[in-house]
Design a protein around this motif. Structure first.
Motif, PDB file in Angstrom:
ATOM      1  N   ILE A   1      26.870   4.199  81.670  1.00 18.96           N
ATOM      2  CA  ILE A   1      26.326   4.579  82.984  1.00 18.96           C
ATOM      3  C   ILE A   1      26.670   5.617  84.193  1.00 18.96           C
ATOM      4  CG2 ILE A   1      25.696   2.334  84.110  1.00 18.96           C
ATOM      5  CD1 ILE A   1      23.287   4.272  85.497  1.00 18.96           C
ATOM      6  N   ARG A   2      28.293   4.940  83.993  1.00 23.06           N
ATOM      7  CA  ARG A   2      29.533   5.320  84.921  1.00 23.06           C
ATOM      8  C   ARG A   2      30.154   6.736  83.990  1.00 23.06           C
ATOM      9  NH1 ARG A   2      32.404   3.737  88.858  1.00 23.06           N
ATOM     10  NH2 ARG A   2      35.185   4.539  89.133  1.00 23.06           N
TER      11      ARG A   2
ATOM     12  N   SER B   1      26.850   9.336  85.198  1.00 22.39           N
ATOM     13  CA  SER B   1      27.129  10.094  86.030  1.00 22.39           C
ATOM     14  C   SER B   1      27.615  10.686  86.527  1.00 22.39           C
ATOM     15  CB  SER B   1      26.982   9.011  87.103  1.00 22.39           C
ATOM     16  OG  SER B   1      25.975   8.133  86.815  1.00 22.39           O
TER      17      SER B   1
ATOM     18  N   THR C   1      27.591  14.522  87.545  1.00 22.26           N
ATOM     19  CA  THR C   1      27.005  14.946  88.894  1.00 22.26           C
ATOM     20  C   THR C   1      28.232  14.936  89.487  1.00 22.26           C
ATOM     21  OG1 THR C   1      27.143  12.327  89.719  1.00 22.26           O
ATOM     22  CG2 THR C   1      24.723  13.784  88.892  1.00 22.26           C
TER      23      THR C   1
ATOM     24  N   PRO D   1      27.517   6.133  89.826  1.00 19.18           N
ATOM     25  CA  PRO D   1      26.319   5.784  90.124  1.00 19.18           C
ATOM     26  C   PRO D   1      26.239   4.365  91.431  1.00 19.18           C
ATOM     27  CG  PRO D   1      27.193   4.618  88.267  1.00 19.18           C
ATOM     28  CD  PRO D   1      28.565   5.565  88.717  1.00 19.18           C
TER      29      PRO D   1
ATOM     30  N   ASP E   1      21.705   2.150  91.068  1.00 22.34           N
ATOM     31  CA  ASP E   1      20.992   2.787  89.888  1.00 22.34           C
ATOM     32  C   ASP E   1      21.375   1.693  88.122  1.00 22.34           C
ATOM     33  OD1 ASP E   1      20.522   4.940  91.015  1.00 22.34           O
ATOM     34  OD2 ASP E   1      22.491   6.338  91.000  1.00 22.34           O
TER      35      ASP E   1
ATOM     36  N   LEU F   1      17.504   8.664  81.372  1.00 23.11           N
ATOM     37  CA  LEU F   1      19.295   8.477  81.843  1.00 23.11           C
ATOM     38  C   LEU F   1      19.009   9.444  82.140  1.00 23.11           C
ATOM     39  CD1 LEU F   1      21.053   6.763  84.405  1.00 23.11           C
ATOM     40  CD2 LEU F   1      22.155   6.615  82.566  1.00 23.11           C
TER      41      LEU F   1
ATOM     42  N   LEU G   1      19.364  12.687  85.375  1.00 21.83           N
ATOM     43  CA  LEU G   1      20.281  13.184  86.114  1.00 21.83           C
ATOM     44  C   LEU G   1      21.274  14.662  85.732  1.00 21.83           C
ATOM     45  CD1 LEU G   1      22.848  10.603  84.774  1.00 21.83           C
ATOM     46  CD2 LEU G   1      22.648  10.719  87.315  1.00 21.83           C
TER      47      LEU G   1
ATOM     48  N   SER H   1      18.937  16.285  89.101  1.00 21.75           N
ATOM     49  CA  SER H   1      19.753  15.630  90.671  1.00 21.75           C
ATOM     50  C   SER H   1      19.753  16.783  90.959  1.00 21.75           C
ATOM     51  CB  SER H   1      20.059  14.377  90.337  1.00 21.75           C
ATOM     52  OG  SER H   1      20.983  14.839  91.304  1.00 21.75           O
TER      53      SER H   1
ATOM     54  N   HIS I   1      22.558  16.930  92.961  1.00 18.01           N
ATOM     55  CA  HIS I   1      23.570  16.541  92.882  1.00 18.01           C
ATOM     56  C   HIS I   1      24.116  17.410  90.844  1.00 18.01           C
ATOM     57  CE1 HIS I   1      24.003  14.277  95.633  1.00 18.01           C
ATOM     58  NE2 HIS I   1      22.713  13.062  95.317  1.00 18.01           N
TER      59      HIS I   1
END
Length: 307
Positions: A246-247, A250, A254, A258, A262, A278, A282, A285, A287
């Motif tokens: 997830i890091r 993200s 973006t 995260p 999140d 996920l 994103l 988003s 972002h």
């Protein structure tokens, strides 16, 4: 006859014998010269007179229509008309050979840019199938090849580099085209084609390659990557933890790390497609738009500053 005209006709503008030159100088050059080429026709010394032009000259000289007869208001003496008739007939009978007469001109002045798989302007002059784009058999006046080597209109004369074609060389090309632009098979390149830039080629979906460790393949992209790795005796790295995934995702999509919430939500999501969901979140988003608009704003030198 052909060899004589090719060998001697260069300097004599396609075989104009002295008797014909005398007639042209006395009766035609006054209106058809470098400074005043009526009908876009030059008949002064060094001008390229093709068989088609010579035949047209004979027709205008002998027509019964006084309004069309040339020279205006004058009827040439019968001996002079016969001289022109004999000369025009000799030009028509002189067949230009592609291999011996035309191809050497193209090789020396054109092949440098217009041959091979990646020619300039997508034009090959070493292959009949492609060269026909600029050649109109039987009509040199309409052939773009002639337009460009003569520098007609507002376009630059070809070749761009090197010496321009001589009047005799252009006359040879004109005569070849006017006589049908015969291009023998033994001088052609069968199946010649232009290699298109990849951006102009229609995308085709390739088949996924076969791999040994099929358990590591979750989508077709994995198959392509793994096939290359296996070729080098390698395999995938161990799968990253969900916190790491997830890091990475993200930051990539973006540009932001995260939030703790999140991360906790993703760790608690046990659905098989949790990662795909996920990605979708994103991408949706705002972002994501900000992240990928920034490089373009930088290129456009955008700034919220004053002064």
């Amino acid at each position: 006859m052909r060899l004589l005209l090719v060998a001697l006709g260069g300097a004599l503008a396609w075989g104009q014998p002295p008797a014909v030159r005398t007639i042209l100088d006395a009766s035609c050059v006054a209106c058809h010269n470098t400074q005043m080429a009526q009908g876009k026709l030059r008949l002064d010394t060094g001008a390229a007179v093709s068989p088609t032009i010579a035949a047209s000259m004979l027709e205008r000289i002998t027509t019964a229509d006084r309004g069309l007869r040339m020279p205006p208001g004058i009827t040439l003496p019968a001996p002079e008309i016969e001289t022109i008739r004999t000369w025009a007939a000799s030009l028509t009978a002189a067949k230009v050979d592609f291999v011996h007469d035309v191809q050497p001109i193209l090789k020396a002045s054109c092949y440098g840019c217009h041959s091979g798989g990646q020619p300039k302007a997508q034009l090959r002059l070493d292959a009949k199938a492609v060269a026909k784009r600029v050649i109109t058999p039987g009509d040199s006046a309409s052939s773009r090849l002639i337009h460009r080597v003569e520098g007609q209109g507002n376009e630059k004369r070809m070749p761009l580099s090197g010496a321009p074609l001589t009047g005799a060389q252009i006359a040879t090309l004109r005569a070849w085209i006017d006589s049908g632009a015969v291009w023998p098979a033994e001088a052609d390149i069968p199946g010649a084609a232009i290699e298109k830039h990849w951006s102009y080629q229609k995308p085709l979906k390739p088949a996924a390659p076969q791999v040994k460790n099929t358990a590591r393949v979750r989508n077709p992209i994995d198959a392509f990557v793994l096939a290359r790795l296996e070729k080098q005796g390698l395999t995938f790295s161990p799968e990253a933890s969900k916190e790491t995934l997830i890091r990475r995702l993200s930051l990539d999509l973006t540009g932001l790390p995260p939030s703790p919430k999140d991360v906790a939500d993703f760790l608690a999501d046990t659905r098989p497609n949790a990662y795909a969901l996920l990605v979708d979140r994103l991408l949706a988003s705002q972002h994501f738009g900000e992240r990928w608009a920034r490089p373009w704003l930088d290129l456009a030198r955008y700034a919220d500053t004053n002064g």
